[in-house]
Write a protein that holds these residues in place. Structure first.
Motif, PDB file in Angstrom:
ATOM      1  N   PHE A   1      26.986  14.185 166.419  1.00 39.19           N
ATOM      2  CA  PHE A   1      26.985  15.449 165.800  1.00 39.19           C
ATOM      3  C   PHE A   1      27.369  16.409 166.837  1.00 39.19           C
ATOM      4  O   PHE A   1      26.392  17.027 167.383  1.00 39.19           O
TER       5      PHE A   1
ATOM      6  N   ASN B   1      34.539  11.736 172.546  1.00 37.96           N
ATOM      7  CA  ASN B   1      32.994  11.183 172.676  1.00 37.96           C
ATOM      8  C   ASN B   1      32.984   9.923 172.151  1.00 37.96           C
ATOM      9  O   ASN B   1      32.345   8.763 172.263  1.00 37.96           O
TER      10      ASN B   1
ATOM     11  N   PHE C   1      26.253  13.468 154.896  1.00 31.29           N
ATOM     12  CA  PHE C   1      25.582  12.172 154.827  1.00 31.29           C
ATOM     13  C   PHE C   1      24.225  12.412 153.864  1.00 31.29           C
ATOM     14  O   PHE C   1      23.761  11.219 153.575  1.00 31.29           O
TER      15      PHE C   1
ATOM     16  N   GLY D   1      22.073  19.692 168.969  1.00 28.32           N
ATOM     17  CA  GLY D   1      22.097  20.962 168.394  1.00 28.32           C
ATOM     18  C   GLY D   1      21.349  21.132 167.448  1.00 28.32           C
ATOM     19  O   GLY D   1      20.079  20.353 167.325  1.00 28.32           O
ATOM     20  N   LYS D   2      21.827  21.857 166.123  1.00 29.61           N
ATOM     21  CA  LYS D   2      20.917  22.109 165.080  1.00 29.61           C
ATOM     22  C   LYS D   2      20.768  20.579 164.642  1.00 29.61           C
ATOM     23  O   LYS D   2      19.478  20.115 164.144  1.00 29.61           O
TER      24      LYS D   2
ATOM     25  N   LEU E   1      31.019  18.855 168.172  1.00 30.27           N
ATOM     26  CA  LEU E   1      32.012  20.062 168.121  1.00 30.27           C
ATOM     27  C   LEU E   1      32.927  19.405 167.850  1.00 30.27           C
ATOM     28  O   LEU E   1      33.505  18.306 168.396  1.00 30.27           O
TER      29      LEU E   1
ATOM     30  N   PHE F   1      20.848  15.663 155.403  1.00 33.09           N
ATOM     31  CA  PHE F   1      22.047  15.405 156.036  1.00 33.09           C
ATOM     32  C   PHE F   1      21.431  14.285 157.227  1.00 33.09           C
ATOM     33  O   PHE F   1      22.064  13.079 157.452  1.00 33.09           O
TER      34      PHE F   1
ATOM     35  N   GLY G   1      25.433  15.202 171.081  1.00 33.86           N
ATOM     36  CA  GLY G   1      25.400  16.308 170.579  1.00 33.86           C
ATOM     37  C   GLY G   1      23.864  16.527 170.187  1.00 33.86           C
ATOM     38  O   GLY G   1      23.364  15.849 169.380  1.00 33.86           O
TER      39      GLY G   1
ATOM     40  N   GLY H   1      29.031  12.278 162.329  1.00 31.55           N
ATOM     41  CA  GLY H   1      29.125  13.655 161.235  1.00 31.55           C
ATOM     42  C   GLY H   1      30.058  14.756 161.574  1.00 31.55           C
ATOM     43  O   GLY H   1      30.044  15.835 160.850  1.00 31.55           O
TER      44      GLY H   1
ATOM     45  N   LYS I   1      24.217  16.571 175.737  1.00 35.55           N
ATOM     46  CA  LYS I   1      25.286  17.515 175.373  1.00 35.55           C
ATOM     47  C   LYS I   1      26.642  17.627 176.487  1.00 35.55           C
ATOM     48  O   LYS I   1      27.228  18.607 176.615  1.00 35.55           O
ATOM     49  N   GLU I   2      26.947  16.443 176.756  1.00 37.18           N
ATOM     50  CA  GLU I   2      28.144  16.252 177.542  1.00 37.18           C
ATOM     51  C   GLU I   2      28.861  14.702 177.160  1.00 37.18           C
ATOM     52  O   GLU I   2      28.206  13.895 176.337  1.00 37.18           O
ATOM     53  N   THR I   3      29.900  14.598 177.719  1.00 40.16           N
ATOM     54  CA  THR I   3      30.814  13.326 177.449  1.00 40.16           C
ATOM     55  C   THR I   3      29.860  12.131 177.658  1.00 40.16           C
ATOM     56  O   THR I   3      29.368  12.177 178.673  1.00 40.16           O
TER      57      THR I   3
HETATM   58  N1  NDP Z   1      28.399  15.153 158.286  1.00 44.74           N
HETATM   59  C1  NDP Z   1      27.213  16.102 157.868  1.00 44.74           C
HETATM   60  O1  NDP Z   1      26.358  15.477 157.199  1.00 44.74           O
HETATM   61  C2  NDP Z   1      26.861  17.338 158.647  1.00 44.74           C
HETATM   62  C3  NDP Z   1      27.772  17.521 159.721  1.00 44.74           C
HETATM   63  N2  NDP Z   1      27.772  18.476 160.323  1.00 44.74           N
HETATM   64  C4  NDP Z   1      28.820  18.803 161.376  1.00 44.74           C
HETATM   65  O2  NDP Z   1      28.098  18.406 162.537  1.00 44.74           O
HETATM   66  C5  NDP Z   1      28.572  19.217 163.869  1.00 44.74           C
HETATM   67  C6  NDP Z   1      27.364  19.651 164.541  1.00 44.74           C
HETATM   68  O3  NDP Z   1      26.656  20.500 163.746  1.00 44.74           O
HETATM   69  P1  NDP Z   1      25.470  21.277 164.303  1.00 44.74           P
HETATM   70  O4  NDP Z   1      24.535  20.370 164.893  1.00 44.74           O
HETATM   71  O5  NDP Z   1      25.176  22.293 163.187  1.00 44.74           O
HETATM   72  O6  NDP Z   1      26.225  22.188 165.627  1.00 44.74           O
HETATM   73  P2  NDP Z   1      25.647  22.816 166.699  1.00 44.74           P
HETATM   74  O7  NDP Z   1      26.755  23.570 167.224  1.00 44.74           O
HETATM   75  O8  NDP Z   1      24.011  23.246 166.721  1.00 44.74           O
HETATM   76  O9  NDP Z   1      25.292  21.532 167.889  1.00 44.74           O
HETATM   77  C7  NDP Z   1      26.447  20.764 168.614  1.00 44.74           C
HETATM   78  C8  NDP Z   1      25.918  20.552 169.837  1.00 44.74           C
HETATM   79  O10 NDP Z   1      26.975  19.675 170.640  1.00 44.74           O
HETATM   80  C9  NDP Z   1      26.723  20.115 171.973  1.00 44.74           C
HETATM   81  N3  NDP Z   1      27.915  19.960 172.768  1.00 44.74           N
HETATM   82  C10 NDP Z   1      28.810  20.685 173.203  1.00 44.74           C
HETATM   83  N4  NDP Z   1      29.863  19.776 174.197  1.00 44.74           N
HETATM   84  C11 NDP Z   1      29.355  18.820 174.053  1.00 44.74           C
HETATM   85  C12 NDP Z   1      29.967  17.650 174.466  1.00 44.74           C
HETATM   86  N5  NDP Z   1      30.992  17.492 175.337  1.00 44.74           N
HETATM   87  N6  NDP Z   1      29.388  16.335 174.142  1.00 44.74           N
HETATM   88  C13 NDP Z   1      28.271  16.046 173.177  1.00 44.74           C
HETATM   89  N7  NDP Z   1      27.744  17.202 172.844  1.00 44.74           N
HETATM   90  C14 NDP Z   1      28.295  18.707 173.247  1.00 44.74           C
HETATM   91  C15 NDP Z   1      26.336  21.442 172.104  1.00 44.74           C
HETATM   92  O11 NDP Z   1      25.987  22.040 173.231  1.00 44.74           O
HETATM   93  P3  NDP Z   1      25.488  23.421 173.604  1.00 44.74           P
HETATM   94  O12 NDP Z   1      24.366  23.819 172.879  1.00 44.74           O
HETATM   95  O13 NDP Z   1      25.078  23.297 175.034  1.00 44.74           O
HETATM   96  O14 NDP Z   1      26.725  24.165 173.201  1.00 44.74           O
HETATM   97  C16 NDP Z   1      25.613  21.467 170.721  1.00 44.74           C
HETATM   98  O15 NDP Z   1      24.134  21.195 171.222  1.00 44.74           O
HETATM   99  C17 NDP Z   1      29.469  19.962 163.188  1.00 44.74           C
HETATM  100  O16 NDP Z   1      30.858  19.668 163.214  1.00 44.74           O
HETATM  101  C18 NDP Z   1      29.077  20.210 161.541  1.00 44.74           C
HETATM  102  O17 NDP Z   1      30.044  20.692 160.703  1.00 44.74           O
HETATM  103  C19 NDP Z   1      26.603  19.370 160.360  1.00 44.74           C
HETATM  104  C20 NDP Z   1      25.832  18.955 159.287  1.00 44.74           C
HETATM  105  C21 NDP Z   1      25.748  17.914 158.435  1.00 44.74           C
END
Ligand code: NDP
Ligand SMILES: O=C(O)C1=N[C@H](C(=O)O)C[C@H](O)C1
Length: 233
Positions: free
Chosen positions: A48, A57, A99, A9-10, A50, A207, A7, A71, A31-33
């Motif tokens: 982190f 994953n 976290f 993303g943000k 979806l 986090f 993962g 997370g 960003k994949e399995t």
């Molecule tokens: N526990 C904690 O302290 C916290 C938990 N979170 C949780 O963390 C998770 C992620 O949050 P956030 O980073 O904001 O979300 P984002 O949507 O910004 O990031 C998710 C990322 O996962 C990628 N992705 C898509 N498919 C897969 C796959 N099969 N395998 C791996 N990665 C994949 C996405 O790619 P693409 O960009 O191509 O779509 C994207 O980059 C959420 O569930 C959120 O609730 C968030 C903050 C704190």
């Protein structure tokens, strides 16, 4: 330590910065399995992604015998399968709905308050969480952890539901607003007053730092853990 980020993303991007600053090498940004090839032999995975992909994953990482700090929220119906897999594969798993150090202290405060309120009948409890409009799951993982902390300490409640508290069902208001990083409140309301405890995240750095600290802690462990273990709370 070698860290694979599953993962990116943000959260993945902030974790990358913090892990690098703490002297770790980020060996994969996926960003994949994950597979045995694309993981690139890490010591620990930080996941982190979806809700709909987290289970597959984590399973793939544990089958490769790599410890996982996860997370991702919104997939917990299958958490016990993952916990069994971590034990079977002789590796480690740590899930944290949140976290940040502040929220983990807030969890402890919530449990103490719930215990105090179990013998007070005048007050009804309600939870509220506010997050950015991109959030996919509701209620938040943190709100579910707060609810579980209340069920454990106050037998007046034994389930949560979105919206108003009713009988033994603890109400959770899930609000989506702009770019709010994460705000959680626990209210106890009577006919004459209200008690509120609240945690407000100013950004996502807390986090991300907590996830890296958890990864450092879990590296050579076996079994299933939480942030309580990491922080000694
Ligand atoms: N526990 C904690 O302290 C916290 C938990 N979170 C949780 O963390 C998770 C992620 O949050 P956030 O980073 O904001 O979300 P984002 O949507 O910004 O990031 C998710 C990322 O996962 C990628 N992705 C898509 N498919 C897969 C796959 N099969 N395998 C791996 N990665 C994949 C996405 O790619 P693409 O960009 O191509 O779509 C994207 O980059 C959420 O569930 C959120 O609730 C968030 C903050 C704190
Ligand atoms: O999706 C988010 O952003 C967050 N998710 C976690 C949750 O569901 O509790 C933690 C934090 O509140 C941010």
């Amino acid at each position: 330590m070698k860290i694979a980020l599953v993962g990116y993303g943000k959260m993945g991007k902030i974790i990358d910065e913090i892990a690098t600053k703490r002297g770790h090498e980020v060996v994969a940004r996926l960003k994949e399995t994950p597979t045995s090839e694309n993981l690139n032999s890490p010591d620990v995975v930080i996941e982190f992604s979806l809700p709909e992909v987290a289970f597959d994953n984590i399973k793939a990482c544990l089958e490769n015998k790599v410890p996982v700090v996860c997370g991702t929220t919104g997939w917990l119906e299958r958490k016990s399968e993952i916990e069994d897999l971590a034990v079977q594969n002789g590796t480690a798993f740590l899930y944290g709905s949140n976290f940040s150090l502040g929220v983990n202290l807030f969890f402890a405060l919530n449990e103490k308050l719930a215990d105090l309120m179990k013998s007070v009948d005048e007050y009804s409890c309600q939870l509220e969480e506010i997050h950015h409009i991109h959030k996919l799951d509701a209620p938040s993982g943190t709100a579910i952890s707060l609810a579980e902390g209340i069920f454990k300490n106050n037998p007046k409640y034994d389930a949560w539901k979105l919206e108003e508290t009713q009988d033994k069902q603890l109400g959770v208001f899930a609000i989506r607003e702009d770019e709010v990083p994460g705000t959680h409140s626990v209210f106890y309301r009577s006919e004459v007053d209200e008690i509120e405890i609240k945690h407000t995240a100013f950004n996502r750095n807390g986090f991300a730092l907590g996830a890296v600290v958890a990864a450092e802690w879990i590296k050579d462990k076996k079994g299933n853990f939480t942030m309580k273990d990491v922080l000694g709370l």
